[in-house]
Write a protein that holds these residues in place. Structure first.
Motif, PDB file in Angstrom:
ATOM      1  N   PHE A  55       0.834  -1.203   0.000  1.00  0.00           N
ATOM      2  CA  PHE A  55       0.000   0.000   0.000  1.00  0.00           C
ATOM      3  C   PHE A  55       0.865   1.249   0.000  1.00  0.00           C
ATOM      4  O   PHE A  55       2.070   1.192   0.291  1.00  0.00           O
ATOM      5  N   GLN A  56       0.292   2.339  -0.342  1.00  0.00           N
ATOM      6  CA  GLN A  56       0.991   3.632  -0.283  1.00  0.00           C
ATOM      7  C   GLN A  56       0.005   4.711   0.149  1.00  0.00           C
ATOM      8  O   GLN A  56      -1.203   4.576  -0.065  1.00  0.00           O
ATOM      9  N   HIS A  57       0.572   5.748   0.762  1.00  0.00           N
ATOM     10  CA  HIS A  57      -0.242   6.916   1.112  1.00  0.00           C
ATOM     11  C   HIS A  57      -0.123   7.904  -0.033  1.00  0.00           C
ATOM     12  O   HIS A  57       0.987   8.295  -0.392  1.00  0.00           O
TER      13      HIS A  57
ATOM     14  N   ASP B 194      -3.766  -0.024  13.230  1.00  0.00           N
ATOM     15  CA  ASP B 194      -2.304   0.023  13.228  1.00  0.00           C
ATOM     16  C   ASP B 194      -1.829  -1.329  13.746  1.00  0.00           C
ATOM     17  O   ASP B 194      -2.159  -1.722  14.864  1.00  0.00           O
TER      18      ASP B 194
ATOM     19  N   ARG C  21       8.086   9.805  10.625  1.00  0.00           N
ATOM     20  CA  ARG C  21       8.476   9.096   9.395  1.00  0.00           C
ATOM     21  C   ARG C  21       8.580  10.106   8.255  1.00  0.00           C
ATOM     22  O   ARG C  21       7.825  11.084   8.234  1.00  0.00           O
TER      23      ARG C  21
ATOM     24  N   ILE D 256      -5.288   6.091   1.174  1.00  0.00           N
ATOM     25  CA  ILE D 256      -4.401   4.927   1.164  1.00  0.00           C
ATOM     26  C   ILE D 256      -4.809   4.067  -0.035  1.00  0.00           C
ATOM     27  O   ILE D 256      -5.991   3.778  -0.217  1.00  0.00           O
TER      28      ILE D 256
END
Lengths: 245, 234
Positions: free
Chosen positions: A23-25, A69, A152, A51
Motif C-alpha cells: 500500500f501507499q499513502h 495500526d 516518518r 491509502i
C-alpha cells in the motif's frame, strides 16, 4: 458461502483475507486562488490523503473500512471506499493531520496600468459619455511551507495549483513536476519533524471599469426616466461611477 | 399436496430484497399434480416467480402457476391487533423475570416488528405428466423486502514500516424479516439503483439505527429500481 439467516438478526460472514498487500499513502494539497485570498498574508491549508492498496485479490464494492495500526493493534481511522478499480482499492480522501501547511505571501508587485476607452453600449448612450477600462497585471509570489508532524519521512506530497481566468501561473523556484495547464503539480518530500516548501509566482490580471457620465450644464439635476433622485443627492453625486471586475 | 422446499440459494441484493431459490425432490404421478408451496412470504414478487422441473422426462410439463398475495388492508388490521395484544401482555405482566421471560420477550418483539411482508403468500404449481417419476422441483422468486440486505465491511491492518497490509473482508447480512433461511448458499449482488433507498443504516453500527431498520416500510417495485448489476459476490 453457506450460512443460516435467522429472523431479525444480523449475520457477519468472513469473506476473504489477503496478507502482505502493498500500500501507499497518496497525499495532496490543492491550491486555487481568488483575487481576495491571493493578497492575504497567510492562509492555513489542509492536506488530504488516501491509502491505495495494490493487488487486492477480490473485487470489493463500495464499503466501510476500519484501519488498524498493526503495531498498536488499535483502530486508527474509519473510512470508506468507493470500490475496487481492477486490483486497486483506495480509501476516500480524508484530511491529513500529519502535515501542517501554511501558504504565505512573499511579495506583491503591482503592475503598470493600461487605460482603454470604449464607447458605451447603445442603451446607455443617453447617460454615459464613455467607458474607461483600466487593466494591469500584478505579480504575486507565495510560498507554501509544509511541516511534517510525524516521525516518518513523507514522500511525494503533491502540491497542485489550479489556474483560473484571472490568476495564471508565471514561474516557480523549483520546476513543476507536471505542467498541464490549468494544473501544475510539484512533488515535495519532507523529512520527519522538518519542513519542505514550494515557492511560485502568479500573475493576477486586474480589470477596473469606470462608467464616465456625460457632463451636464451647471445646476442641472441628473434624472433617470424611472426615478428622480433627491436634489441634494443629485448635487453631491460623483462625476462617474466605477465598477471593479 | 403441500410441499416446503428448503432454500438452497439466496442472492441478497445490496438495495434490499433478493432472489430465493428453493428445491425439493417431488414424486410426479401421471395426470395433474398440484403442489402448494409453503412458507412463501407475501413480499414475493409474483411476476418473478418461476418453477422449474430439473431432470424432467418428456411428457412432463408445468401447466400453470397460481400466485396470490393476501389482502394488505385485512392483514394490516390483523397485525395491528397482534401488536395491541403484545402491548397488553407487557402492560399486564406482573413478573417478567420468570423462566419464560426470554421466550415472551422474543414473541412480543416478533409481534411488535411484524409487517405485511411477514405473512404468507400463496404459490401453487400444477404439473401435468404422462409418466411417474421423482424430479427436482425448483422454485424461484424475488423477495421485495427492504429489511433484507447486505453490506461489505473491511478491516485493514497496516504495517507502516513494512508498507504491507492485511485485509480482511466481511459481509454483514441483515435479515429483519420473520423468515429463516437455513444453511443456504448465499450470494450478494451489488446493483446501481434508479433511486437510493431512504435509509442505509441498520447494520451493526448503531443500536438505534439497527432497531429502526426493523420498521422500514418495505418498498414495492424494487425489481424495477435495479438499473445495472455492478458486482456479484458468491
Amino acid at each position: 458461502m453457506k450460512a443460516t439467516l435467522l429472523p431479525r438478526e444480523n449475520v457477519r460472514l468472513a469473506w476473504f483475507k489477503a496478507e502482505n498487500v502493498k500500500f501507499q499513502h497518496d497525499r495532496k494539497v490543492e491550491l486555487s486562488y481568488t483575487q481576495h485570498n491571493l493578497q492575504q498574508d497567510a492562509i492555513s491549508r489542509t492536506g488530504t490523503f488516501q491509502i491505495v492498496f495494490q493487488d487486492v485479490p477480490k473485487q470489493v464494492p463500495a464499503s466501510q473500512i476500519v484501519i488498524f495500526d498493526k503495531a498498536l493493534g488499535l483502530p486508527q481511522s474509519y473510512s470508506r471506499t468507493s470500490g475496487s478499480v481492477g486490483p486497486r482499492l483506495s480509501t476516500e480522501w480524508q484530511d491529513d493531520l500529519d502535515l501542517e501547511i501554511t501558504d504565505r505571501l512573499v511579495t506583491y508587485g503591482t503592475g503598470k496600468e493600461e487605460i482603454k476607452v470604449e464607447p458605451p453600449p447603445p442603451h446607455l448612450r443617453n447617460r454615459l459619455k464613455e467607458i474607461e477600462i483600466r487593466e494591469r497585471d500584478d505579480l504575486v509570489t507565495r510560498k507554501l511551507v509544509v511541516k511534517n508532524l510525524t516521525a516518518r519521512p513523507i514522500d511525494g506530497l503533491q502540491v497542485k495549483l489550479y489556474e483560473n481566468k484571472d490568476i495564471r501561473f508565471e514561474k516557480s523556484k523549483v520546476e513543476a513536476f507536471k505542467k498541464d495547464p490549468p494544473e501544475y503539480t510539484w512533488l515535495v518530500n519532507v523529512q520527519p519533524d522538518a519542513t519542505g516548501m514550494v515557492e511560485f509566482t502568479l500573475k493576477l490580471h486586474v480589470t477596473k471599469t469606470f462608467e464616465i457620465e456625460k457632463d451636464l450644464p451647471p445646476g442641472a439635476a441628473r434624472t433617470s426616466p424611472g426615478r428622480a433622485p433627491p436634489l441634494a443627492q443629485a448635487a453631491n453625486a460623483p462625476p462617474f461611477m466605477n465598477r471593479e471586475d | 399436496m403441500k410441499i416446503n422446499p428448503p432454500p438452497v440459494q439466496f442472492i441478497v441484493f445490496s438495495g434490499g430484497g433478493g432472489l430465493v431459490s428453493r428445491r425439493q425432490v417431488v414424486k410426479i404421478v401421471p395426470g395433474l399434480n398440484t403442489f402448494d408451496i409453503d412458507d412463501v412470504p407475501a413480499a414475493f414478487d409474483p411476476r418473478t416467480a418461476t418453477v422449474e422441473l430439473l431432470n424432467a422426462p418428456a411428457g412432463m410439463e408445468l401447466v400453470q402457476l397460481n400466485v396470490k398475495r393476501p389482502d394488505k388492508s385485512i392483514m394490516n388490521q390483523f397485525i395491528q391487533r397482534e401488536k395491541g395484544a403484545a402491548t397488553n401482555i407487557i402492560n399486564a405482566a406482573t413478573d417478567l423475570r420468570g423462566q419464560n421471560r426470554e421466550k415472551i420477550i422474543q414473541m412480543i418483539e416478533s409481534t411488535h416488528y411484524r409487517a405485511y411482508e411477514d405473512v404468507l403468500g400463496s404459490f401453487t404449481a400444477i404439473i401435468s405428466s404422462k409418466v411417474e417419476k421423482e424430479v427436482d422441483l425448483e422454485v424461484r422468486y424475488f423477495v421485495e423486502d427492504a429489511r433484507i440486505k447486505w453490506e461489505p465491511s473491511l478491516h485493514i491492518s497496516i504495517d507502516k514500516d513494512a508498507k504491507a497490509a492485511t485485509i480482511e473482508g466481511f459481509i454483514v447480512v441483515m435479515n429483519n424479516s420473520d423468515f429463516t433461511y437455513p444453511q443456504c448458499e448465499l450470494g450478494f449482488a451489488e446493483f446501481e439503483l434508479e433511486r437510493q433507498p431512504d435509509e442505509s443504516g441498520g447494520y451493526l453500527n448503531e443500536l438505534q439505527e439497527e432497531q429502526a431498520a426493523q420498521n422500514i416500510v418495505p418498498q414495492s417495485k424494487m425489481m424495477q429500481n435495479l438499473r445495472r448489476m455492478k458486482n456479484l459476490v458468491l
